[in-house]
Scaffold this active site. Structure first.
Site, short mmCIF file in Angstrom:
data_model
loop_
_atom_site.label_atom_id
_atom_site.label_comp_id
_atom_site.label_asym_id
_atom_site.label_seq_id
_atom_site.Cartn_x
_atom_site.Cartn_y
_atom_site.Cartn_z
CG HIS A 78 -31.32 54.30 55.51
ND1 HIS A 78 -30.87 54.42 54.21
CD2 HIS A 78 -32.59 53.82 55.40
CE1 HIS A 78 -31.81 54.05 53.36
NE2 HIS A 78 -32.86 53.67 54.06
CG ASP A 127 -33.45 53.45 50.43
OD1 ASP A 127 -33.57 52.43 51.13
OD2 ASP A 127 -33.89 54.56 50.78
NE ARG A 184 -38.08 55.32 49.79
CZ ARG A 184 -37.78 54.03 49.61
NH1 ARG A 184 -37.11 53.37 50.51
NH2 ARG A 184 -38.21 53.40 48.53
#
Length: 281
Positions: free
Chosen positions: A257, A98, A272
């Site tokens: 991920h 991320d 999130r």
């Protein structure tokens, strides 16, 4: 608190804990953080917590970050709604870290399942420390000191108009990171390139690497694609099948991920909270 390790490489399920309580209990929070550093991603089933508790728990790790495209919940800054209900397109179904496009990619994230399909919609996490450790020695030598560019423009910007894409790139210019970073808390070496955002090496074309033109861009691209593919090795992975109320907490500095996009037209709604990270070195 009980901890059940899920795979030899990565992941543990924690039971006997309410994360709302953990947000208010420094000792309990410290135990969870220690488990995170060891297992890299933690899973908590059926957490009945509010959005405020979600934000409070995530904030224990540090300041929360917003997202320039997804945006935050208006009442809870830093809580990004990742809702998929009417569009089969997804940005998350690739192996990625991320915010790799940021100068300081996220330290980690706390993801809560609000609604999920009966079948499908799993998420995979990867131990990128092992992805580096088990590289052939000659590759480790070759990538020592290499740096790579990462950009949001070709991912989130791809579906935008040229004007909007240029504005996105202007507001969030490409970042440059070491191909192998050092985890700031554990000291481990981490393979730090990913399919979602990594575009090219910035210091590959040296006399040591290039003899002819084919060594330059094609040779660099082949090496980058090989490194990116390390995230796909099953022995480095854990896969989680979501239930409503589940929460995953992961260390974004040493993992990647992949959110499977196999559930359309069923809805999948996640929320999130991502934590601001450091500048990789």
């Amino acid at each position: 608190m009980e901890i059940r390790q899920i795979t030899p490489a990565i992941g543990a399920e924690i039971t006997g804990v309410h994360l709302g309580d953990a947000a208010r209990d420094p000792a309990l929070f410290a135990d969870i953080k220690a488990a995170l550093l060891r297992h890299r991603v933690l899973f908590f089933r059926k957490q009945d917590i509010t959005r405020a508790e979600h934000v409070a728990f995530a904030s224990g790790f540090g300041k929360l970050e917003d997202h320039p495209v997804a945006g935050s919940d208006p009442d809870h800054p830093g809580l990004v709604r990742v809702y998929r209900s009417d569009n089969p397109h997804s940005y998350e179904n690739n192996y990625h870290c991320d915010g790799l496009w940021r100068p300081n990619p996220a330290m980690g994230a706390v993801l809560r399942c609000v609604e999920c399909p009966e079948i499908g919609g799993d998420t995979i996490w990867v131990n990128m420390v092992k992805a580096y450790e088990e590289l052939p020695d000659d590759i480790k030598v070759k990538i020592d000191g290499l740096r790579a560019r990462a950009s949001i423009e070709q991912s989130f910007g791809a579906v935008m108009t040229p004007e909007a894409r240029a504005k996105l790139a202007q507001d969030h210019p490409p970042a440059e990171h070491p191909v192998v970073r050092t985890h700031p808390e554990t000291g481990e070496k981490v393979l730090f390139v990913g399919a979602g955002f990594s575009t090219y090496f910035t210091n590959y074309s040296t006399p040591a690497n290039v003899r002819h033109g084919i060594d330059k861009a094609p040779g660099a691209a082949l090496l980058l694609n090989y490194l990116i593919s390390r995230a796909t090795i099953p022995e480095y992975q854990v896969r989680w099948s979501w239930q409503r109320g589940d929460i995953a907490v992961w260390d974004n500095r040493c993992t990647q991920h992949y959110a499977l996009n196999d559930y359309f037209p069923a809805p999948r709604k996640m929320e999130r909270a991502a934590i601001v990270g450091d500048i990789p070195y």
